[in-house]
Enzyme design. Sequence first.
Site, PDB file in Angstrom:
ATOM      1  N   LYS A  39       0.849  -1.209   0.000  1.00 20.02           N
ATOM      2  CA  LYS A  39       0.000   0.000   0.000  1.00 20.02           C
ATOM      3  C   LYS A  39       0.877   1.249   0.000  1.00 20.02           C
ATOM      4  O   LYS A  39       0.780   2.123   0.861  1.00 20.02           O
ATOM      5  CB  LYS A  39      -0.968   0.004   1.183  1.00 20.02           C
ATOM      6  CG  LYS A  39      -1.945  -1.166   1.134  1.00 20.02           C
ATOM      7  CD  LYS A  39      -2.991  -1.081   2.216  1.00 20.02           C
ATOM      8  CE  LYS A  39      -3.914  -2.275   2.170  1.00 20.02           C
ATOM      9  NZ  LYS A  39      -3.287  -3.560   2.542  1.00 20.02           N
ATOM     10  N   VAL A  40       1.734   1.301  -0.986  1.00 21.12           N
ATOM     11  CA  VAL A  40       2.757   2.345  -1.071  1.00 21.12           C
ATOM     12  C   VAL A  40       2.078   3.713  -1.109  1.00 21.12           C
ATOM     13  O   VAL A  40       1.131   3.931  -1.870  1.00 21.12           O
ATOM     14  CB  VAL A  40       3.619   2.119  -2.337  1.00 21.12           C
ATOM     15  CG1 VAL A  40       4.725   3.147  -2.409  1.00 21.12           C
ATOM     16  CG2 VAL A  40       4.190   0.702  -2.349  1.00 21.12           C
ATOM     17  N   THR A  52      10.158   8.335  -3.737  1.00 21.25           N
ATOM     18  CA  THR A  52      10.216   7.227  -2.770  1.00 21.25           C
ATOM     19  C   THR A  52       9.381   6.055  -3.278  1.00 21.25           C
ATOM     20  O   THR A  52       9.788   4.889  -3.156  1.00 21.25           O
ATOM     21  CB  THR A  52       9.743   7.704  -1.378  1.00 21.25           C
ATOM     22  OG1 THR A  52      10.472   8.878  -1.038  1.00 21.25           O
ATOM     23  CG2 THR A  52       9.979   6.653  -0.324  1.00 21.25           C
ATOM     24  N   SER A 101     -11.860  -2.278   3.109  1.00 19.77           N
ATOM     25  CA  SER A 101     -12.973  -3.159   3.480  1.00 19.77           C
ATOM     26  C   SER A 101     -13.442  -3.038   4.925  1.00 19.77           C
ATOM     27  O   SER A 101     -14.537  -3.476   5.257  1.00 19.77           O
ATOM     28  CB  SER A 101     -12.549  -4.616   3.236  1.00 19.77           C
ATOM     29  OG  SER A 101     -11.395  -4.915   4.007  1.00 19.77           O
ATOM     30  N   PRO A 107     -10.725  -7.722  -1.339  1.00 13.91           N
ATOM     31  CA  PRO A 107     -10.513  -8.371  -0.050  1.00 13.91           C
ATOM     32  C   PRO A 107     -11.706  -8.147   0.877  1.00 13.91           C
ATOM     33  O   PRO A 107     -12.540  -7.274   0.632  1.00 13.91           O
ATOM     34  CB  PRO A 107      -9.282  -7.637   0.494  1.00 13.91           C
ATOM     35  CG  PRO A 107      -9.405  -6.255  -0.067  1.00 13.91           C
ATOM     36  CD  PRO A 107     -10.204  -6.335  -1.358  1.00 13.91           C
ATOM     37  N   VAL A 130     -13.445 -10.991   2.170  1.00 17.05           N
ATOM     38  CA  VAL A 130     -14.299 -12.179   2.076  1.00 17.05           C
ATOM     39  C   VAL A 130     -14.076 -13.073   3.302  1.00 17.05           C
ATOM     40  O   VAL A 130     -12.963 -13.219   3.771  1.00 17.05           O
ATOM     41  CB  VAL A 130     -13.948 -12.977   0.791  1.00 17.05           C
ATOM     42  CG1 VAL A 130     -14.638 -14.324   0.778  1.00 17.05           C
ATOM     43  CG2 VAL A 130     -14.300 -12.162  -0.442  1.00 17.05           C
ATOM     44  N   GLN A 185     -13.933 -11.156   7.415  1.00 16.72           N
ATOM     45  CA  GLN A 185     -14.440  -9.779   7.545  1.00 16.72           C
ATOM     46  C   GLN A 185     -15.928  -9.670   7.203  1.00 16.72           C
ATOM     47  O   GLN A 185     -16.502  -8.585   7.256  1.00 16.72           O
ATOM     48  CB  GLN A 185     -13.639  -8.824   6.658  1.00 16.72           C
ATOM     49  CG  GLN A 185     -12.183  -8.661   7.082  1.00 16.72           C
ATOM     50  CD  GLN A 185     -11.444  -7.655   6.214  1.00 16.72           C
ATOM     51  OE1 GLN A 185     -11.890  -6.534   6.013  1.00 16.72           O
ATOM     52  NE2 GLN A 185     -10.307  -8.078   5.686  1.00 16.72           N
ATOM     53  N   ARG A 193      -7.398 -15.156   6.263  1.00 15.97           N
ATOM     54  CA  ARG A 193      -7.610 -16.023   7.431  1.00 15.97           C
ATOM     55  C   ARG A 193      -8.547 -17.193   7.170  1.00 15.97           C
ATOM     56  O   ARG A 193      -8.350 -18.281   7.711  1.00 15.97           O
ATOM     57  CB  ARG A 193      -8.134 -15.172   8.607  1.00 15.97           C
ATOM     58  CG  ARG A 193      -7.061 -14.291   9.222  1.00 15.97           C
ATOM     59  CD  ARG A 193      -7.657 -13.226  10.107  1.00 15.97           C
ATOM     60  NE  ARG A 193      -8.350 -12.197   9.332  1.00 15.97           N
ATOM     61  CZ  ARG A 193      -8.982 -11.156   9.859  1.00 15.97           C
ATOM     62  NH1 ARG A 193      -9.008 -11.021  11.171  1.00 15.97           N
ATOM     63  NH2 ARG A 193      -9.564 -10.254   9.092  1.00 15.97           N
TER      64      ARG A 193
END
Length: 210
Positions: A60-61, A67, A115, A168, A170, A173, A191
Amino acid sequence: MTELILALDVTVKREALAIAELCAPHLDAIKLGYPLVISSGLSIARDLEPLDLPLIADFKVADIPNTNRLIAEQVFDAGFSSIICHGFTGADAVQACVDVAADFGGACFVVAEMSHPGATEFFHGGTAEKIAQLAVSCGADGIIAPATRPERVRDLRKIVGKRKILSPGVGTQGGDAGAIARLVDAIIVGRAIYEAKDPVTAIKAFSSVR
Ligand code: O7M
């Protein structure tokens, strides 16, 4: 078919490698982020190379363009095929990641909306839509959008068109795999797979709905 990406947030290297090896035949890609890379080093990408799966660097730059460029170069040099960056930093910062990805023949995905419950505090009110638009105008390969809010994914799909949506949230969460799979190009699951008693059975359950 919607792709399945394993979020390998396992901080013991030996366990991470064992789960990755077990799951690899049933996956389309593996996403690695700070939890595993901080504990094991960037060289974990080389350790996973024999599995012959695309490796997505989820850092997650979110920095200034120079940089971001330096980070992205390290990521692709290490053997990753994709990088994920934030979009709130603006077009020049996102462009730096997109350009390095292109130089390496890789891909860049931009987080449009997250999410978790708190994500609504800043991403709602037009921000996610702006970021999705920015991802398109910078030539990113796609966006990250929340499986926990299918209605938001529908809205963002209108903006990004055929560009990929990786989703993401699923399982653990609360996101419903079947509902979201119809809307996105890939679901990202952590997970619910790597903490399962039998990760392959867990994957098969996801595979049956996508
Ligand atoms: O299935 P989980 O909840 O165990 O893991 C989800 C993974 O997706 C985990 O690696 C998170 O860091 C990541 N993720 C989210 O859960 N929500 C987001 O909004 C964004 C991500 C992500 O992958 O961003 C690139």
